[in-house]
Design an enzyme around this catalytic site. Structure first.
Site, mmCIF file in Angstrom:
data_model
loop_
_atom_site.group_PDB
_atom_site.id
_atom_site.type_symbol
_atom_site.label_atom_id
_atom_site.label_comp_id
_atom_site.label_asym_id
_atom_site.label_seq_id
_atom_site.Cartn_x
_atom_site.Cartn_y
_atom_site.Cartn_z
ATOM 1 C CG ASN A 33 -0.382 -0.155 2.508
ATOM 2 O OD1 ASN A 33 0.696 -0.731 2.652
ATOM 3 N ND2 ASN A 33 -1.052 0.342 3.530
ATOM 4 C CB CYS A 51 -2.318 0.239 8.752
ATOM 5 S SG CYS A 51 -1.658 -1.133 7.785
ATOM 6 C CB SER A 75 -2.930 -9.306 7.070
ATOM 7 O OG SER A 75 -2.199 -10.525 6.943
ATOM 8 C CE LYS A 123 7.442 -12.347 0.111
ATOM 9 N NZ LYS A 123 6.222 -11.803 -0.524
ATOM 10 C CG HIS A 124 8.074 -4.639 -1.494
ATOM 11 N ND1 HIS A 124 6.832 -4.465 -0.931
ATOM 12 C CD2 HIS A 124 8.547 -3.379 -1.751
ATOM 13 C CE1 HIS A 124 6.565 -3.174 -0.844
ATOM 14 N NE2 HIS A 124 7.583 -2.487 -1.328
ATOM 15 C CB ALA A 125 3.493 -6.847 -1.685
ATOM 16 C CD GLU A 175 -6.924 -3.171 8.352
ATOM 17 O OE1 GLU A 175 -6.278 -2.102 8.338
ATOM 18 O OE2 GLU A 175 -6.384 -4.289 8.382
ATOM 19 C CD GLU A 216 1.823 -0.612 10.712
ATOM 20 O OE1 GLU A 216 0.645 -1.034 10.713
ATOM 21 O OE2 GLU A 216 2.326 -0.011 9.761
#
Length: 455
Positions: free
Chosen positions: A132, A263, A208, A155-157, A360, A229
């Site tokens: 995001n 978030c 998440s 380690k990115h999305a 959420e 987080e």
């Protein structure tokens, strides 16, 4: 060799393909990072600061390129993508300018001839980051961690690998040694072995709640330090003495910023009954006027969600809430067009036990909750498994401060939407995670807080 695919969520068109790292390649990158750490930890603060300032300049000079990439890969409105890159510049410069003060030894008076606390790096640190804020989330971790003398693995999305490689390239262009910052294009299945690797000493995750629980379990089993987080269902209490025009403007911004995928977005609006109907009327007008469209257009207020599956999941949450008794005032229908679009949506008469209250909602959906009085509003705000951000809107700032102190969250703002700032700690409690990022607290999460005693 497997690949990740970058897809534009506004058009559903494929942008690029990126090869996954094999297990052998991943291990080799970790070993290089550890070798680099042995020399990087001895590099002077002055030299680290010099390189971090260069990195800030690279982000500044390439802002348009990086902003377009973020918008293409996850659908962020282009003006907000530019603001994200500007915030990366701010964070890099903050730690470059303040590192000596932030890591200064703390001398303690004891019966010793000399006793003090010093802060030393730990080693190779893994960051598991979300899509995001594909640039800022990474820099929020990397800048302080690397300035302390640690080295970072990312380690990115999978859907923002273009951004991940762009960040790695920026570190190289700034002159950082190979291995100080490394992008690992791996699947989630590889995380277990990476955390367990003997050279990896710590892990931080933004994502998440389920992902956080999984990573915490692996880190705990391997006795590795972790910071999490996670999600939030941030409550904003709106008291009867507010200026509704100003408050609804802030509510609009807080709910639709980043296409609602934040978030710390304003998700639950707890409104005192005296102004409940008036708030809904004015807020609905503004949500309705906010233009949904192509994120590259100048007059677009919010764009698509990052992926089709995320859009569909959000819609299911809305439908479940309606079945549970929530009232749909605006939106709530998937538009018949290409892209992961979802309209600005308002649910009223939301109560505890409903999906829109308990979970959420990661998208442009606002839940409005009625409170009889101030005490009930506080109780409703705290009736959540999450505790990341929270806020109070009032014409009486002293009253607002007293309420903010009672809210169960890591961040409580009065008359402003919650935002992160490198000068202040950022993080949550409850199921929103643990540990802190940013400020003097965040920079010390991944250091050895070491006592020195000289008799």
């Amino acid at each position: 060799m497997t690949q990740t695919i970058s897809i534009n969520p506004a058009t559903e068109q494929e942008i690029a393909f990126y090869n996954r790292n094999t297990k052998k390649e991943t291990v080799k990158k970790i070993e290089i990072a550890n070798q680099t750490y042995q020399s990087w930890k001895k590099t002077s603060l002055k030299e680290r600061s010099k390189l971090m300032h260069k990195l800030a300049t690279i982000f500044d000079e390439n802002k348009e390129e990086y902003a377009k990439l973020a918008t293409q890969e996850m659908g962020k409105v282009i003006t907000q993508s530019r603001a994200e890159i500007e915030k990366c510049v701010l964070v890099c410069r903050y730690y470059a300018d303040h590192i000596e003060t932030l890591l200064a030894d703390e001398h303690i008076e004891t019966e010793a001839f000399k006793s003090y606390i010093t802060f030393q790096p730990l080693g190779v640190t893994l960051a598991i980051m979300p899509w995001n804020f594909p640039f800022y989330q990474v820099i929020r971790f990397a800048s302080p961690a690397i300035m302390t003398g640690n080295v970072g693995l990312l380690k990115h999305a999978s859907n923002v690998q273009g951004c991940a490689f762009a960040i790695e390239d920026a570190f190289k262009k700034a002159g950082f040694p190979e291995g100080v910052f490394t992008n690992l294009n791996v699947s989630s299945d590889a995380i277990k072995n990476i955390i367990a690797h003997k050279s990896v000493v710590a892990v931080t995750l933004t994502g998440s709640e389920p992902a956080g629980r999984a990573v915490a379990k692996i880190a705990g089993k391997n006795l590795k330090k972790s910071v999490l987080e996670l999600g939030g269902s941030d409550a904003y209490i709106i008291l009867e003495d507010v200026d509704l025009e100003k408050v609804t403007d802030l509510a609009l911004q807080g709910r639709l910023r980043n296409n609602g995928q934040t978030c710390i977005a304003a998700k639950r609006f707890i409104v005192l009954e005296e102004i409940y109907d008036a708030f809904i009327e004015l807020f609905t007008q503004k949500m309705q006027k906010a233009k949904m469209g192509n994120p590259t257009d100048k007059d677009t207020y919010y764009g698509p969600l990052a992926r089709i599956d995320l859009r569909d999941e959000l819609h299911q949450q809305v439908e479940k809430t309606i079945k549970q008794g929530g009232k749909l005032i605006l939106g709530g229908q998937i538009p018949k067009q290409k892209g992961a679009y979802y309209p600005a949506t308002i649910l009223t008469d939301v109560t505890p036990g409903m999906v829109a209250f308990d979970e959420e909602l990661f998208g442009p959906v606002a839940s409005i909750i009625k409170a009889k009085n101030e005490n009930e509003a506080i109780a409703l705000a705290n009736n959540s498994t999450f505790g990341l951000g929270s806020g109070v809107f009032t014409g009486d700032v002293e009253r607002g401060e007293k309420i903010a102190l009672q809210l169960e969250a890591g961040n409580s703002f009065v008359n402003k939407i919650v935002a992160s700032d490198p000068r202040l700690p950022f993080g949550g409690i409850k199921n929103s995670g643990y540990g802190r990022e940013l400020s003097n607290f965040g920079i010390k999460e991944f250091v050895n807080i070491k006592t020195i005693w000289i008799a």
